[in-house]
Design an enzyme around this catalytic site. Structure first.
Site, PDB file in Angstrom:
ATOM      1  N   CYS A   1      28.094  79.445  32.118  1.00 21.46           N
ATOM      2  CA  CYS A   1      27.932  78.297  33.659  1.00 21.46           C
ATOM      3  C   CYS A   1      27.047  79.173  34.173  1.00 21.46           C
ATOM      4  O   CYS A   1      26.698  80.629  34.426  1.00 21.46           O
ATOM      5  CB  CYS A   1      29.187  78.006  33.673  1.00 21.46           C
ATOM      6  SG  CYS A   1      30.183  76.999  32.600  1.00 21.46           S
TER       7      CYS A   1
ATOM      8  N   ASP B   1      39.099  77.235  27.421  1.00 22.73           N
ATOM      9  CA  ASP B   1      39.858  78.932  26.895  1.00 22.73           C
ATOM     10  C   ASP B   1      39.920  79.426  28.517  1.00 22.73           C
ATOM     11  O   ASP B   1      40.173  80.263  29.088  1.00 22.73           O
ATOM     12  CB  ASP B   1      38.189  80.050  26.110  1.00 22.73           C
ATOM     13  CG  ASP B   1      36.841  79.881  26.852  1.00 22.73           C
ATOM     14  OD1 ASP B   1      36.703  78.375  27.273  1.00 22.73           O
ATOM     15  OD2 ASP B   1      36.266  80.619  27.288  1.00 22.73           O
TER      16      ASP B   1
ATOM     17  N   ILE C   1       9.853  82.364  15.448  1.00 18.79           N
ATOM     18  CA  ILE C   1       8.397  82.090  16.314  1.00 18.79           C
ATOM     19  C   ILE C   1       7.506  83.387  15.252  1.00 18.79           C
ATOM     20  O   ILE C   1       8.297  83.752  14.269  1.00 18.79           O
ATOM     21  CB  ILE C   1       8.572  83.155  17.511  1.00 18.79           C
ATOM     22  CG1 ILE C   1       9.193  84.981  17.525  1.00 18.79           C
ATOM     23  CG2 ILE C   1       9.443  82.194  18.755  1.00 18.79           C
ATOM     24  CD1 ILE C   1       9.230  85.091  18.809  1.00 18.79           C
TER      25      ILE C   1
ATOM     26  N   SER D   1      22.380  86.113  18.752  1.00 24.35           N
ATOM     27  CA  SER D   1      21.272  86.394  18.700  1.00 24.35           C
ATOM     28  C   SER D   1      21.792  88.089  17.727  1.00 24.35           C
ATOM     29  O   SER D   1      23.405  88.926  17.923  1.00 24.35           O
ATOM     30  CB  SER D   1      21.310  87.478  20.223  1.00 24.35           C
ATOM     31  OG  SER D   1      20.005  88.398  20.418  1.00 24.35           O
ATOM     32  N   GLY D   2      21.049  88.755  17.524  1.00 22.58           N
ATOM     33  CA  GLY D   2      21.676  90.179  16.844  1.00 22.58           C
ATOM     34  C   GLY D   2      21.338  91.345  17.570  1.00 22.58           C
ATOM     35  O   GLY D   2      21.758  92.691  17.126  1.00 22.58           O
TER      36      GLY D   2
END
Length: 641
Positions: A2, A99, A289, A368-369
């Site tokens: 958020c 949460d 990509i 993501s890594g």
């Protein structure tokens, strides 16, 4: 995930909080909320924009108010189920499944002592109606941002700097020291802020405003201590089970009531996460990509797509391929606005375009890594600095000969770039230097003399300060392990200052949340318990992580050459952006204001055009800095686009 904002004892706080919250609308298009209450001699106002991910019902709405506490929170707690069970056993009652409510009850029970128990990414503000105190807090590793500004006893805060700029009516002054730092690094370190009065709440810390005007600060988690503890564990012969730690973190990061997808570049880090995610969520989507063929050729880019397809096929992943042939001229000013501060990494564009495509397909959460390279020594600079120690043993006359020969080689012809020559020139620019200086030179844009030659002579002292700060952070450790010293510096500076910052801003610009399972407190603890000689073995970076990943991934993926989550910059600079570069050198605001020297910039452009040096990254950052500066001094804090 958020956007949060608010004011405390600030004149006209209600109007200002509304303004702050409105600027953050892109971070939370699913809902908006506001809360107000007297606080000492003034009022507190909390604002919230919601991106609904866990508990999509109204019981997850914010600001959440319960039993005298009000909370506005941005983040995800991956250990919320355990905390909920513990709190329930202690008598807490829950209305919903969010949460947010877990955090509120944890705060009620433990106060600031709850912070080190939280496992996740977060920035939040909690107000106690009984005491009139407001507390701001930020997660251990700085995954989520929190900007604040204090005037007298008043405070305002927001998830993004542009909100503070807009809400103060454009009265914030640019901090030239932060701009000098951004020239050096191509991002603004977490310790500085692009506007003078504003600051970033440091990772792992909290700030309390009391009703009588007092302000207290505390740090509840410190990377330096975690690294020292890891070294002790390694000395005691403890070997963390990296495969188990990474799998457990990935499983927790899938906690969501909406679809989750992954970034899949075809490299080790994203491939491993995707494979693990597919175990727990069969048929999960992944996004990758590709670039226009001529761009990839000019850049001599590895073919990552081939590997991404292989991973997707092997693990039953639904692969979505996005070709990136962006209208860079249009995207550059837009991205500069979204990024909040001058960040010169074109990977932000990739993240924004991938997240936009995912969002159009109905995906709100991406894994993501990010972070594995910093923690496990996976960047070329880590190996290069290790090789530099060996190179320093080569007799000096021989080193001089090598240096002269490499200096004369071109980095590009009109048709293609030569990566090996670019790397050799880069290596020799720092190979002879002392440890901290060499490490700084291996990933920053300029050495001290070049930076002094580029900026106004009035800023010489500022250049000195910025370089001293790097040395202070780098040397503030108790580690006798060179590789882990580099990893610690990266985890404290590079990771929050650049990678986490652009990931947050560019994903939230597309109203998506990116989660980073490697940037998790348990993974970090395990990472620093791995000695440096197991992170880099021979010429193999990230060796310990690769060893662990082989249990899941095929060897050809694990041991492939390192890919780059980057963009075909040289191609863009020499084609799409060449006229823009000329305009900035000749008529740019940075040059006309005296901040940058025209002759030094013109020299960069000329040497790059001649193919003698590769300054595409430097020039890209000058463009981002120019656009950011124009936006900042236009006084609105709003984009020109």
């Amino acid at each position: 995930m958020c956007g949060i904002a608010g004011t405390y004892q600030w004149p006209d706080g209600k109007v200002v909080t509304d303004r702050l919250t409105d600027v953050l609308a892109h971070r939370g298009p699913d809902g908006a909320g506001r809360y107000s209450h007297p606080a000492g001699d003034g009022e507190v106002h909390l604002g919230h924009r919601r991106l609904a991910i866990v508990d999509l019902s109204e019981t997850g709405a914010q600001p959440m108010v319960s039993g005298g506490l009000a909370l506005t929170y941005n983040g995800e707690l991956y250990n919320a189920p355990e905390l909920r069970a513990e709190l329930t056993a202690a008598g807490a009652r829950f209305r919903g499944t969010s949460d947010t409510e877990v955090l509120l009850e944890a705060w009620r029970r433990w106060g600031t002592d709850c912070l080190p128990r939280l496992r996740g990414m977060f920035a939040f503000a909690v107000f106690d109606e009984r005491t009139g105190d407001l507390v701001l807090a930020r997660d251990q590793l700085g995954v989520k941002p929190l900007f604040l500004l204090r005037r007298g006893t008043g405070l305002m805060f927001a998830s993004e700097l542009k909100a503070l700029a807009a809400a103060t009516g454009g009265s914030l002054e640019v901090d030239h020291a932060a701009l000098v730092a951004s020239l050096l690094y191509y991002w603004v370190p977490d310790s500085r802020c692009a506007f003078r009065e504003a600051e970033k709440l440091p990772p792992g810390s909290w700030l309390r405003c009391r009703a009588d005007g007092r302000v207290e600060r505390g740090q509840y988690w410190n990377l330096r201590d975690v690294a020292a503890e890891g070294r002790e564990r390694a000395l005691a012969g403890e070997r963390p089970d990296l495969a188990a730690v990474v799998e457990e973190s990935t499983r927790r990061h899938l906690l969501s009531d909406v679809p989750v997808a992954t970034f899949l570049s075809g490299g080790l880090d994203s491939s491993w996460l995707t494979a693990l995610a597919a175990r727990h969520r069969p048929g999960i989507s992944a996004y990758t990509i590709g670039f226009r063929a001529e761009d990839a050729r000019f850049e001599a880019m590895p073919d990552d797509l081939r590997y991404a397809r292989r991973v997707a096929e092997r693990f039953g992943v639904d692969l979505r391929e996005i070709e990136i042939a962006p209208d860079v001229l249009d995207l550059l000013p837009r991205m500069t606005h979204h990024l909040d501060e001058p960040i010169g990494d074109p990977a932000a564009i990739n993240t924004f375009l991938i997240c936009s495509a995912a969002r159009e397909a109905g995906v709100k959460v991406m894994l993501s890594g990010m972070g594995a390279d910093e923690l496990f020594a996976g960047y070329r600079k880590h190996l290069a600095n290790l090789l530099a120690l060996r190179y320093q043993r080569v007799p000096r006359p021989l080193r001089r000969g090598i240096s002269g020969a490499v200096d004369r080689l071109p980095v590009a012809t009109s048709r293609r770039g030569y990566r090996s020559v670019r790397f050799a020139k880069r290596f020799l620019s720092f190979a002879d230097l002392p440890e901290e200086t060499a490490f700084r030179r291996s990933y920053t844009m300029y050495d001290q003399d070049e930076l002094l030659g580029l900026v106004s002579p009035d800023l010489a002292g500022t250049v000195e300060d910025v370089l001293t700060e790097h040395a202070d952070v780098y040397q503030d450790n108790g580690l006798d392990d060179f590789v882990n010293r580099m990893c610690l510096a990266d985890a404290r500076m590079f990771l929050p200052g650049l990678n986490l910052a652009y990931t947050d801003r560019s994903s939230m610009a597309a109203s998506t949340e990116v989660r980073v399972p490697y940037v998790d407190v348990e993974v970090v603890r395990a990472a620093f318990a791995v000695p440096g000689d197991r992170k880099i073995v021979g010429r193999q970076g990230k060796a310990a992580l690769k060893e662990a990943a082989v249990s899941v991934l095929p060897r050809e993926i694990v041991y492939r050459p390192k890919g780059l989550f980057s963009a075909p910059l040289r191609a863009w600079m020499s084609r799409d952006l060449a006229p823009l570069v000329r305009e900035v050198v000749n008529d740019g605001v940075l040059v006309s204001s005296g901040f940058l020297r025209r002759d030094a910039l013109a020299r960069l452009v000329a040497e790059d055009a001649a193919g003698q040096r590769d300054f595409s990254k430097h020039l890209w950052h000058v463009l981002t800095l120019e656009y950011w500066y124009r936006d900042a001094i236009s006084g609105s804090g709003q984009s020109a686009h």
